[in-house]
Design a protein around this motif. Structure first.
Motif, mmCIF file in Angstrom:
data_model
loop_
_atom_site.group_PDB
_atom_site.id
_atom_site.type_symbol
_atom_site.label_atom_id
_atom_site.label_comp_id
_atom_site.label_asym_id
_atom_site.label_seq_id
_atom_site.Cartn_x
_atom_site.Cartn_y
_atom_site.Cartn_z
ATOM 1 N N SER A 33 0.346 -0.899 0.084
ATOM 2 C CA SER A 33 0.081 -0.163 0.349
ATOM 3 C C SER A 33 1.069 1.235 0.111
ATOM 4 O O SER A 33 1.776 1.799 1.220
ATOM 5 N N ALA A 34 0.614 2.113 -1.022
ATOM 6 C CA ALA A 34 1.851 2.927 -1.535
ATOM 7 C C ALA A 34 0.608 4.297 -2.204
ATOM 8 O O ALA A 34 0.514 3.531 -3.185
ATOM 9 N N PHE A 35 1.901 5.099 -2.244
ATOM 10 C CA PHE A 35 1.119 6.659 -2.650
ATOM 11 C C PHE A 35 2.050 7.112 -3.774
ATOM 12 O O PHE A 35 3.766 7.297 -2.715
ATOM 13 N N ARG A 36 2.094 7.779 -4.717
ATOM 14 C CA ARG A 36 3.299 8.304 -5.707
ATOM 15 C C ARG A 36 3.470 9.437 -4.706
ATOM 16 O O ARG A 36 2.981 10.614 -4.196
ATOM 17 N N ARG A 37 4.853 9.717 -4.448
ATOM 18 C CA ARG A 37 5.251 11.111 -3.831
ATOM 19 C C ARG A 37 6.478 11.945 -4.426
ATOM 20 O O ARG A 37 8.083 11.309 -4.326
ATOM 21 N N SER A 89 0.483 3.452 -5.923
ATOM 22 C CA SER A 89 1.774 3.277 -6.669
ATOM 23 C C SER A 89 1.745 1.666 -5.993
ATOM 24 O O SER A 89 3.200 1.541 -6.641
ATOM 25 N N GLY A 90 1.216 0.339 -5.366
ATOM 26 C CA GLY A 90 1.953 -0.357 -4.107
ATOM 27 C C GLY A 90 1.793 -0.887 -5.312
ATOM 28 O O GLY A 90 0.400 -1.726 -6.418
ATOM 29 N N GLY A 91 2.571 -2.560 -5.503
ATOM 30 C CA GLY A 91 2.640 -3.136 -6.516
ATOM 31 C C GLY A 91 2.266 -4.200 -5.998
ATOM 32 O O GLY A 91 1.797 -4.841 -4.390
ATOM 33 N N ASP A 92 2.341 -5.133 -6.624
ATOM 34 C CA ASP A 92 1.815 -6.933 -5.969
ATOM 35 C C ASP A 92 3.009 -7.717 -5.403
ATOM 36 O O ASP A 92 4.095 -7.167 -5.937
ATOM 37 N N GLY A 93 2.604 -8.028 -4.800
ATOM 38 C CA GLY A 93 3.481 -9.627 -4.262
ATOM 39 C C GLY A 93 3.287 -10.310 -5.264
ATOM 40 O O GLY A 93 2.825 -11.220 -6.460
ATOM 41 N N ASN A 139 8.559 -18.144 -0.377
ATOM 42 C CA ASN A 139 7.816 -17.162 -0.225
ATOM 43 C C ASN A 139 8.048 -16.389 -1.427
ATOM 44 O O ASN A 139 9.268 -16.379 -1.553
ATOM 45 N N GLY A 140 7.560 -15.623 -1.993
ATOM 46 C CA GLY A 140 7.612 -14.494 -2.737
ATOM 47 C C GLY A 140 7.369 -13.208 -2.538
ATOM 48 O O GLY A 140 7.260 -13.405 -0.808
ATOM 49 N N GLY A 141 8.366 -12.657 -3.220
ATOM 50 C CA GLY A 141 8.980 -10.887 -2.406
ATOM 51 C C GLY A 141 7.589 -10.187 -2.354
ATOM 52 O O GLY A 141 6.377 -10.962 -3.041
ATOM 53 N N ASN A 142 7.184 -9.564 -1.459
ATOM 54 C CA ASN A 142 6.575 -8.649 -1.559
ATOM 55 C C ASN A 142 6.990 -7.169 -2.006
ATOM 56 O O ASN A 142 7.687 -6.946 -2.869
ATOM 57 N N GLY A 143 5.557 -7.128 -2.676
ATOM 58 C CA GLY A 143 5.351 -5.899 -3.572
ATOM 59 C C GLY A 143 5.494 -4.433 -2.658
ATOM 60 O O GLY A 143 6.225 -4.319 -2.129
ATOM 61 N N ASP A 144 6.350 -4.001 -3.704
ATOM 62 C CA ASP A 144 6.696 -2.197 -3.200
ATOM 63 C C ASP A 144 6.919 -1.305 -3.952
ATOM 64 O O ASP A 144 5.288 -1.426 -4.661
ATOM 65 N N ILE A 145 7.037 -0.180 -3.423
ATOM 66 C CA ILE A 145 6.417 1.395 -4.259
ATOM 67 C C ILE A 145 6.934 1.238 -5.804
ATOM 68 O O ILE A 145 7.530 0.797 -6.257
ATOM 69 N N LYS A 146 6.536 2.166 -6.287
ATOM 70 C CA LYS A 146 6.108 2.241 -7.579
ATOM 71 C C LYS A 146 5.947 1.013 -8.676
ATOM 72 O O LYS A 146 6.688 1.373 -9.612
ATOM 73 N N ASN A 147 4.613 0.998 -7.811
ATOM 74 C CA ASN A 147 4.665 -0.419 -8.754
ATOM 75 C C ASN A 147 5.322 -1.608 -8.798
ATOM 76 O O ASN A 147 5.074 -1.752 -10.007
ATOM 77 N N GLN A 148 5.876 -1.811 -8.625
ATOM 78 C CA GLN A 148 7.135 -2.736 -8.063
ATOM 79 C C GLN A 148 6.686 -4.213 -7.644
ATOM 80 O O GLN A 148 5.811 -4.143 -5.884
ATOM 81 N N ASN A 180 -13.842 4.875 -5.717
ATOM 82 C CA ASN A 180 -12.022 5.037 -4.928
ATOM 83 C C ASN A 180 -10.815 4.980 -5.936
ATOM 84 O O ASN A 180 -10.496 4.251 -5.938
ATOM 85 N N ARG A 181 -11.043 5.806 -5.794
ATOM 86 C CA ARG A 181 -9.176 6.201 -6.591
ATOM 87 C C ARG A 181 -7.719 6.771 -5.799
ATOM 88 O O ARG A 181 -7.489 6.081 -6.654
ATOM 89 N N ALA A 182 -8.367 6.116 -4.132
ATOM 90 C CA ALA A 182 -7.005 6.476 -3.710
ATOM 91 C C ALA A 182 -7.730 4.813 -2.496
ATOM 92 O O ALA A 182 -7.608 5.692 -1.006
ATOM 93 N N PRO A 183 -7.167 4.057 -2.484
ATOM 94 C CA PRO A 183 -7.403 2.981 -1.668
ATOM 95 C C PRO A 183 -5.922 2.470 -1.448
ATOM 96 O O PRO A 183 -5.164 2.934 -1.592
ATOM 97 N N THR A 184 -6.313 2.632 0.232
ATOM 98 C CA THR A 184 -5.650 2.872 1.435
ATOM 99 C C THR A 184 -5.037 1.154 1.565
ATOM 100 O O THR A 184 -4.271 0.788 2.752
#
Length: 426
Positions: A21-25, A35-39, A69-78, A135-139
């Motif tokens: 769960s992240a947002f563009r900064r 901008s939160g990416g998938d795991g 385990n799979g890697g966690n998602g990251d900021i910037k849609n990684q 919902n344009r900004a889900p947290t």
């Protein structure tokens, strides 16, 4: 090397990575969107046949296998990294069963053959995936899906061209030692051989076959007497059976009775074994007592239409003729039609994901279970208000409240779903 042909193991596929769960900064983007990416996906548990292995010995010391385990998602849609599958090597002839249900999940017989037994969990979706016009900004973001886990029973059925069968101490071990490089223990007591012995028998240049010394059978083996089931399953995949009989009868048994009793056990265990081609090897003809029984064995062979060879594994008399005849039978062998369809790869998708079951435990609490619902619970971050509301919305879509009421639930009763527990409220 010790021959291990049955063992139990526990396997656990890797969990999916958590979504972010992240947002563009960015400096010139004052209201950046989610901008939160998938795991990433967790590792599958995959069994693969390795021709360099012929026993389950390795599993005697390593009984638990856990995928990464799979890697966690990251900021910037990684996106998180997918975990590499965990490959578990087994010998050809391995049958994989679910210990809890006794269901055959895979029957692996060929070099390089694989079976996916447990699926790794999919990665949780990042909050960028939940953005929409409402919902344009889900947290919230999903947690990773847990990987499947199973308790397994591994059984090995040896893959040999020819199987030696017969009562204990009739000379099977002596025979395989005489015709191959196999060196089984040989002694004058019953059940000297406690596991199948494999030997390669050379007939000529580029002419050979695999022979298995199957440990001695006894009356009642088909019902599990002695080590009956452990022995009999190894005979199922042999093409030709060489029935070794002690022609001397010095053990106090009648050689003709031996033939019929062993074949009765084969028929009781699996009717298809009675259709396997047989050869009678009347052993120990070097002993004077054999002369009395040989005419009766010859009459038996003629009556049953089975080739008979008079041999002495100790002196190797008649052994060459026996081996040449068996090799000729193998060349002319026609595969029997398969009576059962083998399960090659376990298919997790065959389970009904949408089925929901409601039961009560010993304390009277309500237990709600279902594959899709269990996944939803495991992948929901209940500490996040938006994630909790999404869970409640899906709960209503599945009409679980109505199903619980139909089961008699009342205000304040306890409900369990996976690891979650809550009180029922209207």
């Amino acid at each position: 090397m010790k021959f291990i042909d049955r063992t139990k193991v526990t396997v656990k596929a890797g969990d999916g990575g958590n979504g972010k769960s992240a947002f563009r900064r960015e400096k010139f983007v004052p209201k950046g969107g989610p901008s939160g990416g998938d795991g990433g996906k967790g590792a599958d548990i995959v069994f693969v046949v390795d021709g360099n292995i012929n026993t389950l010995l390795d599993f005697r010391y390593n009984r638990k296998f856990v995928g990464k385990n799979g890697g966690n998602g990251d900021i910037k849609n990684q996106f998180g990294r997918n975990a590499a599958d965990l490959l578990i090597k087994v010998p050809a002839g391995t049958i994989i069963k679910d210990e809890d249900t006794d269901e055959v999940l895979a029957d692996l017989t060929e070099e390089g053959e694989t079976a996916v037994i447990c699926r790794g969990g999919r990665g949780g979706r990042g909050n960028a995936r939940f953005a929409n016009s409402a919902n344009r900004a889900p947290t919230f973001a999903e947690l990773g899906e847990p990987g499947e886990s199973k308790k397994l029973v591994l059984e090995l059925k040896v893959l040999a061209d020819v199987g030696l069968i017969g009562y204990p101490s009739v000379g099977k071990s002596s025979l395989i030692a005489a015709v191959s490089a196999a060196r089984p223990d040989i002694a004058e007591y019953h059940f000297t051989t406690l596991a199948p012995i494999l030997g390669v028998v050379s007939v000529g240049p580029e002419q050979s076959f695999v022979m298995a010394d199957i440990p001695g059978l006894i009356e009642g083996a088909a019902e599990g007497v002695g080590l009956g089931h452990d022995f009999l399953r190894h005979i199922e995949r042999t093409k030709i059976l060489v029935h070794v009989i002690d022609a001397s009868g010095i053990e106090g048994r009648d050689p003709v009775d031996d033939f019929y009793k062993i074949n009765k056990e084969l028929a009781l265990y699996a009717d298809k074994l009675t259709k396997s081609p047989q050869v009678i090897a009347a052993n120990k003809i070097d002993l004077p007592e054999a002369a009395e029984n040989l005419p009766r064995l010859e009459a038996l062979a003629k009556k049953e239409g089975i080739p008979l060879f008079k041999i002495s594994a100790a002196t190797k008399a008649g052994v060459t003729d026996l081996i040449k005849h068996v090799y000729t039978m193998l060349i002319n062998y026609t595969e029997q039609p398969k009576a059962e369809e083998k399960t090659k790869v376990y298919d997790a998708a065959k389970d009904n994901e949408d089925e929901i079951k409601i039961s009560r435990d010993m304390t009277g609490d309500f237990v709600v279970s279902g594959k899709s619902l269990d996944k939803l619970v495991a992948m929901t971050n209940f500490a996040n208000d938006e994630a909790l509301r999404r869970f409640q919305y899906i709960w209503r879509l599945k009409q679980i409240d109505g199903k619980l009421k139909a089961k008699g639930i009342k205000e304040g009763d306890t409900v369990h779903i996976g690891a979650m527990e809550f009180e029922f409220r209207e």
